[in-house]
Enzyme design. Sequence first.
Site, PDB file in Angstrom:
ATOM      1  N   GLN A   1       0.810  -1.224   0.000  1.00 30.37           N
ATOM      2  CA  GLN A   1       0.000   0.000   0.000  1.00 30.37           C
ATOM      3  C   GLN A   1       0.843   1.274   0.000  1.00 30.37           C
ATOM      4  O   GLN A   1       0.350   2.330  -0.374  1.00 30.37           O
ATOM      5  CB  GLN A   1      -0.948  -0.014   1.195  1.00 30.37           C
ATOM      6  CG  GLN A   1      -2.007  -1.105   1.079  1.00 30.37           C
ATOM      7  CD  GLN A   1      -2.949  -1.149   2.269  1.00 30.37           C
ATOM      8  OE1 GLN A   1      -2.647  -1.774   3.267  1.00 30.37           O
ATOM      9  NE2 GLN A   1      -4.088  -0.492   2.160  1.00 30.37           N
TER      10      GLN A   1
ATOM     11  N   HIS B   1      -1.873  -4.935 -12.757  1.00 25.17           N
ATOM     12  CA  HIS B   1      -1.345  -4.783 -14.127  1.00 25.17           C
ATOM     13  C   HIS B   1      -2.179  -5.531 -15.169  1.00 25.17           C
ATOM     14  O   HIS B   1      -2.275  -5.100 -16.304  1.00 25.17           O
ATOM     15  CB  HIS B   1       0.108  -5.271 -14.197  1.00 25.17           C
ATOM     16  CG  HIS B   1       1.026  -4.424 -13.362  1.00 25.17           C
ATOM     17  ND1 HIS B   1       2.301  -4.793 -13.029  1.00 25.17           N
ATOM     18  CD2 HIS B   1       0.842  -3.211 -12.791  1.00 25.17           C
ATOM     19  CE1 HIS B   1       2.861  -3.851 -12.281  1.00 25.17           C
ATOM     20  NE2 HIS B   1       1.989  -2.880 -12.123  1.00 25.17           N
TER      21      HIS B   1
ATOM     22  N   ASP C   1       2.180   0.795  -7.927  1.00 22.20           N
ATOM     23  CA  ASP C   1       3.505   0.847  -8.569  1.00 22.20           C
ATOM     24  C   ASP C   1       4.408   1.892  -7.902  1.00 22.20           C
ATOM     25  O   ASP C   1       5.599   1.657  -7.711  1.00 22.20           O
ATOM     26  CB  ASP C   1       3.374   1.220 -10.053  1.00 22.20           C
ATOM     27  CG  ASP C   1       2.857   0.050 -10.884  1.00 22.20           C
ATOM     28  OD1 ASP C   1       2.567  -1.013 -10.295  1.00 22.20           O
ATOM     29  OD2 ASP C   1       2.728   0.211 -12.114  1.00 22.20           O
TER      30      ASP C   1
ATOM     31  N   ARG D   1       3.662   0.092  13.011  1.00 23.90           N
ATOM     32  CA  ARG D   1       3.408  -1.230  12.434  1.00 23.90           C
ATOM     33  C   ARG D   1       3.516  -1.121  10.912  1.00 23.90           C
ATOM     34  O   ARG D   1       2.787  -0.345  10.291  1.00 23.90           O
ATOM     35  CB  ARG D   1       2.001  -1.698  12.847  1.00 23.90           C
ATOM     36  CG  ARG D   1       1.628  -3.003  12.210  1.00 23.90           C
ATOM     37  CD  ARG D   1       0.229  -3.513  12.551  1.00 23.90           C
ATOM     38  NE  ARG D   1      -0.004  -4.648  11.668  1.00 23.90           N
ATOM     39  CZ  ARG D   1      -1.161  -4.985  11.133  1.00 23.90           C
ATOM     40  NH1 ARG D   1      -2.256  -4.313  11.424  1.00 23.90           N
ATOM     41  NH2 ARG D   1      -1.247  -5.999  10.309  1.00 23.90           N
TER      42      ARG D   1
ATOM     43  N   HIS E   1       1.200  -9.138   4.528  1.00 17.37           N
ATOM     44  CA  HIS E   1       0.015  -8.283   4.376  1.00 17.37           C
ATOM     45  C   HIS E   1      -0.434  -8.359   2.912  1.00 17.37           C
ATOM     46  O   HIS E   1      -0.456  -7.376   2.202  1.00 17.37           O
ATOM     47  CB  HIS E   1       0.338  -6.855   4.815  1.00 17.37           C
ATOM     48  CG  HIS E   1      -0.859  -6.030   5.202  1.00 17.37           C
ATOM     49  ND1 HIS E   1      -0.987  -5.411   6.431  1.00 17.37           N
ATOM     50  CD2 HIS E   1      -1.984  -5.705   4.529  1.00 17.37           C
ATOM     51  CE1 HIS E   1      -2.129  -4.744   6.490  1.00 17.37           C
ATOM     52  NE2 HIS E   1      -2.754  -4.896   5.334  1.00 17.37           N
TER      53      HIS E   1
ATOM     54  N   ASN F   1      -1.757 -10.755   8.286  1.00 22.32           N
ATOM     55  CA  ASN F   1      -2.773  -9.733   8.480  1.00 22.32           C
ATOM     56  C   ASN F   1      -4.121 -10.186   7.944  1.00 22.32           C
ATOM     57  O   ASN F   1      -4.237 -10.560   6.774  1.00 22.32           O
ATOM     58  CB  ASN F   1      -2.391  -8.436   7.756  1.00 22.32           C
ATOM     59  CG  ASN F   1      -3.447  -7.367   7.967  1.00 22.32           C
ATOM     60  OD1 ASN F   1      -3.644  -6.894   9.087  1.00 22.32           O
ATOM     61  ND2 ASN F   1      -4.173  -7.017   6.914  1.00 22.32           N
ATOM     62  N   GLU F   2      -5.121 -10.168   8.807  1.00 21.38           N
ATOM     63  CA  GLU F   2      -6.513 -10.392   8.423  1.00 21.38           C
ATOM     64  C   GLU F   2      -6.733 -11.585   7.504  1.00 21.38           C
ATOM     65  O   GLU F   2      -7.126 -11.415   6.334  1.00 21.38           O
ATOM     66  CB  GLU F   2      -7.086  -9.146   7.750  1.00 21.38           C
ATOM     67  CG  GLU F   2      -7.210  -7.995   8.681  1.00 21.38           C
ATOM     68  CD  GLU F   2      -7.973  -6.839   8.061  1.00 21.38           C
ATOM     69  OE1 GLU F   2      -8.425  -6.954   6.910  1.00 21.38           O
ATOM     70  OE2 GLU F   2      -8.133  -5.829   8.746  1.00 21.38           O
TER      71      GLU F   2
ATOM     72  N   ASN G   1      -8.262  -6.131  14.598  1.00 20.93           N
ATOM     73  CA  ASN G   1      -8.546  -5.016  13.683  1.00 20.93           C
ATOM     74  C   ASN G   1     -10.056  -4.790  13.662  1.00 20.93           C
ATOM     75  O   ASN G   1     -10.815  -5.749  13.471  1.00 20.93           O
ATOM     76  CB  ASN G   1      -8.133  -5.355  12.248  1.00 20.93           C
ATOM     77  CG  ASN G   1      -6.622  -5.506  12.073  1.00 20.93           C
ATOM     78  OD1 ASN G   1      -5.866  -5.395  13.026  1.00 20.93           O
ATOM     79  ND2 ASN G   1      -6.198  -5.759  10.852  1.00 20.93           N
TER      80      ASN G   1
ATOM     81  N   TYR H   1     -13.218  -2.121  12.103  1.00 22.56           N
ATOM     82  CA  TYR H   1     -13.676  -0.943  11.358  1.00 22.56           C
ATOM     83  C   TYR H   1     -15.183  -0.769  11.445  1.00 22.56           C
ATOM     84  O   TYR H   1     -15.677   0.311  11.704  1.00 22.56           O
ATOM     85  CB  TYR H   1     -13.278  -1.059   9.878  1.00 22.56           C
ATOM     86  CG  TYR H   1     -11.792  -0.932   9.665  1.00 22.56           C
ATOM     87  CD1 TYR H   1     -11.200   0.308   9.475  1.00 22.56           C
ATOM     88  CD2 TYR H   1     -10.976  -2.060   9.686  1.00 22.56           C
ATOM     89  CE1 TYR H   1      -9.829   0.432   9.294  1.00 22.56           C
ATOM     90  CE2 TYR H   1      -9.604  -1.943   9.513  1.00 22.56           C
ATOM     91  CZ  TYR H   1      -9.038  -0.711   9.327  1.00 22.56           C
ATOM     92  OH  TYR H   1      -7.688  -0.581   9.162  1.00 22.56           O
TER      93      TYR H   1
ATOM     94  N   GLU I   1      -5.402  -2.453  14.253  1.00 22.77           N
ATOM     95  CA  GLU I   1      -5.909  -1.491  13.259  1.00 22.77           C
ATOM     96  C   GLU I   1      -7.255  -0.951  13.692  1.00 22.77           C
ATOM     97  O   GLU I   1      -8.101  -1.707  14.185  1.00 22.77           O
ATOM     98  CB  GLU I   1      -6.115  -2.141  11.882  1.00 22.77           C
ATOM     99  CG  GLU I   1      -4.882  -2.290  11.053  1.00 22.77           C
ATOM    100  CD  GLU I   1      -5.184  -2.897   9.681  1.00 22.77           C
ATOM    101  OE1 GLU I   1      -6.244  -2.577   9.089  1.00 22.77           O
ATOM    102  OE2 GLU I   1      -4.350  -3.692   9.225  1.00 22.77           O
TER     103      GLU I   1
HETATM  104  C1  BGC Z   1      -6.380  -3.855   6.015  1.00 24.29           C
HETATM  105  C2  BGC Z   1      -5.715  -2.650   5.416  1.00 24.29           C
HETATM  106  C3  BGC Z   1      -6.759  -1.756   4.769  1.00 24.29           C
HETATM  107  C4  BGC Z   1      -7.729  -1.318   5.840  1.00 24.29           C
HETATM  108  C5  BGC Z   1      -8.830  -0.411   5.347  1.00 24.29           C
HETATM  109  C6  BGC Z   1      -7.671  -3.554   6.717  1.00 24.29           C
HETATM  110  O1  BGC Z   1      -8.610  -4.490   6.362  1.00 24.29           O
HETATM  111  O2  BGC Z   1      -5.489  -4.545   6.848  1.00 24.29           O
HETATM  112  O3  BGC Z   1      -4.751  -3.069   4.517  1.00 24.29           O
HETATM  113  O4  BGC Z   1      -6.205  -0.679   4.119  1.00 24.29           O
HETATM  114  O5  BGC Z   1      -8.348  -2.433   6.388  1.00 24.29           O
HETATM  115  O6  BGC Z   1      -9.631  -1.051   4.418  1.00 24.29           O
END
Ligand code: BGC
Length: 503
Positions: free
Chosen positions: A38, A58, A71, A96, A141, A185-186, A326, A328, A399
């Site tokens: 990222q 790509h 890129d 991290r 990741h 990760n995840e 993590n 969200y 996260e």
């Molecule tokens: C991921 C990140 C992502 C973030 C926001 C997480 O699921 O680990 O790579 O950018 O969420 O979507």
Amino acid sequence: MSPWRLFAVWLLAEGAWCASELKFPPGFKFGAATSAYQIEGAWNASGKSPSTWDTITHTRPHHIIDQSSGDIACDSYNQWKEDIKIASDLGLDFYRFSISWPRLLPTGFPDAINEDGRRYYDNLINGLLEMGIEPMVTMYHWDLPQRLQNLGGWANPKVVEWFEDYARVLYKLYGDRVKTWITINEPFSMCTLGYAMVAFSAGVTDQDVGTYLCIKNVVMAHSKAWRLYDRDFRNKFGGRVGIANQLFYLKPATKEDEEIASLGHEFFYGLYSHPMYSKEGGWPAGIERVIEQNSKKAGFARSRLPPFTDEEKEIARGAYDFYGFNYYSSRIIRRRGDEEDLLARSPFKNIRELNAILEVDPTWKKSSSFWFYVYPPGMRKLLSWVKDQYGDVEIVITENGYSSTGTELNDIDRIKYYRDHLEQVLLAIHKDKVNITGYTAWSLIDNFEWNEGYSTKFGLYEVNFNDPKRTRTARDSAKYYKNVIKTNDIEIPKSFNIISDEL
Ligand code: BGC
């Protein structure tokens, strides 16, 4: 008991206190996160081989909303000193970041270590330590060497050995300085979302079988990497190894939906956690049964969820030092009505294995990402879920963050998101007695947001993607987070409604 005494007892019991007066305990650590694909760019520089994400962007750019790629991304391969500088300006305890497997091991195997890749991470780690910032390193990741994908990637059980060999290289090269490792990760995003939605799994979709092969291999890859550290490196280096899970809280639509919500949690995270974190090990019994029955009904000769041998079960059981968490967003879950179609393949909208529909509450604010609706109490509920399931395990929030279109420096919505979620963390610590020792903001800087490209931004710092130097500028959320770290106070200072200048 006098009414006042009763009231005092209620206050204590219910935790009906003002969260703003709560503080993070001594020793609690704050960090911010990024990942290699990222931010780094330099996709083919200095001996790096292509990863699955280079291939997707790509060859199948239509899977990315704005057809962009990583890129160049934030050019952190060249601008890493800037990243350390802003991490230090923020006052972070830890940063991290992830290591790109194909940058370090271009063949995918330890037969050839790429010297430039080795040096890049060496410099980054040393630079952080010089500024008093602890490196927290994610080994994987999502940017698998394409060669390994061609050999089956996460669906091939051999990936367990490939990952273990990669982990050994990392421990040997950096273990003297890196004390906190996150293996993967995840896995939910890699396997559950990945094998259902085209892009995440390098183009392979196979929700019915591929998902479960991936889950078992991820569990074993993590566990073997943990065992390796425990056996050969822990005494020498004294660090710790965990895995970072992505959790969506599934809120039952009605009382009748509580059972399906509980199975939904087993399906989303139990499959990835139970084998390591539960006392008995193995798959969570409820969802294991459901998958077995569904497999039989569909005419498979065996369950689509591969079983563990006794030996594998023991390798996985207890293979952790902490739980990476993590969070969200959340969903409402309910049983599918007889007449309803299980429309989308997307695991954001349903759980086909459970015949369940996932929805959002219309009052939940939508961020700029298509999947992301804001529900702060979901975070606290999930922190308690981990405690209920796995006891007093140490949780590191690896996260949490908010996406916007990124045009504004005065990002008040992001500040509110952080404030409201930090409040939930405080309540979980003080009221629910969950053992949480750290919090990580996603993300330190704007970056390439997978299938959403650059159409949505998570950075505490804005990155100017039109500028070859990819200049980083602090948003107000950076100022806010810096203040939280400095003062141990989550409230938003009044002055924060103004456009920020320099930090
Ligand atoms: C991921 C990140 C992502 C973030 C926001 C997480 O699921 O680990 O790579 O950018 O969420 O979507």
